[in-house]
Design an enzyme around this catalytic site. Sequence first.
Site, PDB file in Angstrom:
ATOM      1  CG  HIS A  57       0.292   0.854   3.502  1.00  0.00           C
ATOM      2  ND1 HIS A  57      -0.756   1.739   3.331  1.00  0.00           N
ATOM      3  CD2 HIS A  57       0.357   0.153   2.329  1.00  0.00           C
ATOM      4  CE1 HIS A  57      -1.297   1.565   2.139  1.00  0.00           C
ATOM      5  NE2 HIS A  57      -0.634   0.621   1.494  1.00  0.00           N
ATOM      6  CG  HIS A  59       2.050  -0.733  -0.669  1.00  0.00           C
ATOM      7  ND1 HIS A  59       0.850  -1.397  -0.585  1.00  0.00           N
ATOM      8  CD2 HIS A  59       3.017  -1.679  -0.565  1.00  0.00           C
ATOM      9  CE1 HIS A  59       1.081  -2.696  -0.421  1.00  0.00           C
ATOM     10  NE2 HIS A  59       2.382  -2.888  -0.406  1.00  0.00           N
ATOM     11  CG  ASP A  61      -0.544   3.216  -3.746  1.00  0.00           C
ATOM     12  OD1 ASP A  61       0.220   2.393  -3.217  1.00  0.00           O
ATOM     13  OD2 ASP A  61      -1.784   3.127  -3.660  1.00  0.00           O
ATOM     14  CG  HIS A  62      -0.630   4.344   0.459  1.00  0.00           C
ATOM     15  ND1 HIS A  62      -1.880   4.643   0.942  1.00  0.00           N
ATOM     16  CD2 HIS A  62      -0.818   3.412  -0.509  1.00  0.00           C
ATOM     17  CE1 HIS A  62      -2.788   3.924   0.295  1.00  0.00           C
ATOM     18  NE2 HIS A  62      -2.168   3.162  -0.593  1.00  0.00           N
ATOM     19  CG  HIS A 115      -2.557  -3.663   2.044  1.00  0.00           C
ATOM     20  ND1 HIS A 115      -2.974  -4.170   0.842  1.00  0.00           N
ATOM     21  CD2 HIS A 115      -1.891  -2.512   1.759  1.00  0.00           C
ATOM     22  CE1 HIS A 115      -2.564  -3.357  -0.133  1.00  0.00           C
ATOM     23  NE2 HIS A 115      -1.907  -2.357   0.399  1.00  0.00           N
ATOM     24  CG  ASP A 134      -4.209   0.665   0.317  1.00  0.00           C
ATOM     25  OD1 ASP A 134      -4.925   1.675   0.240  1.00  0.00           O
ATOM     26  OD2 ASP A 134      -3.279   0.421  -0.476  1.00  0.00           O
ATOM     27  CG  HIS A 172      -6.844   2.701  -3.407  1.00  0.00           C
ATOM     28  ND1 HIS A 172      -6.067   2.998  -4.511  1.00  0.00           N
ATOM     29  CD2 HIS A 172      -5.979   2.318  -2.432  1.00  0.00           C
ATOM     30  CE1 HIS A 172      -4.784   2.790  -4.223  1.00  0.00           C
ATOM     31  NE2 HIS A 172      -4.699   2.379  -2.964  1.00  0.00           N
TER      32      HIS A 172
HETATM   33 FE    FE Z   1      -2.800   1.826  -2.025  1.00  0.00          FE
HETATM   34 ZN    ZN Z   2      -1.205  -0.396  -0.420  1.00  0.00          ZN
END
Ligand code: FE
Ligand code: ZN
Length: 256
Positions: A57, A59, A61-62, A115, A134, A172
Amino acid sequence: MSVLEVHQFECLSDNYGFLVHDPDSGSTACVDTPDAQPTLSALEEKGWSLTQIWNTHWHPDHTGGNLELQKKTGCEILGPRNESERVPGIEMELGEGSTFDFGAHPVRVFDVPGHTAGHIAYWLPDDSIAFVGDTLFALGCGRLFEGTAEQMWNSLGKLAALPPETVVYCAHEYTQANAQLALSVDPGNGDLVARARKIDEMRAQGIATVPTTVEVELATNPFLRADVPAFQRAIGMEGADPVEVFAETRKRKDSF
Ligand code: FE
Ligand code: ZN
């Protein structure tokens, strides 16, 4: 056909990066790119060259390392079709029903919105592994940023329906905090109580609680148990629509 090797490493504050390597073809994929530098270090440590990025996805942090990794390795970027405009450098768009081969290993893609609106998961049926980003966490699930409880419940249902032995790689290390919420809503679940104790021991020694398996999550993860009578009783919603039970569980986690 050789067994795939999955190398898991820590990134940012609580993300995991994953390298998937096929010894036969020499292909190496990384699942999401929380941070380019630790990914490059992991590649060097293993002696592997990156051929693909599989984003789950959009985001940051991805996907934050996408462009740097693409520039330094020339890898191809695969990611979610339904949010492709937010995935830097995406070249191959994937969604529900997409399939591709990683060496001789088939990969199947599911849409798992909730998410984010376009979140996808990767399942390698011959290898019994899944990368779920996530969407599903050990003892938890992703926050509903862009989707409804109904969408997330359906998305989790697709993952819950995978063979029980499927090894699930979540993005995570949230397990210890998730366990506290899980115990608060399902205190009479003996499997959960035993697992929470084990998780505390593992974290005290700095051991990762990821990956998990579908079987373990089905027995202990409250977000997969909204349709289980014993869980519905525990949360005081016996006979309710699973979507409502799921929504209530998610709400409790949001304010836990
Ligand atoms: Fe994440
Ligand atoms: Zn995420």
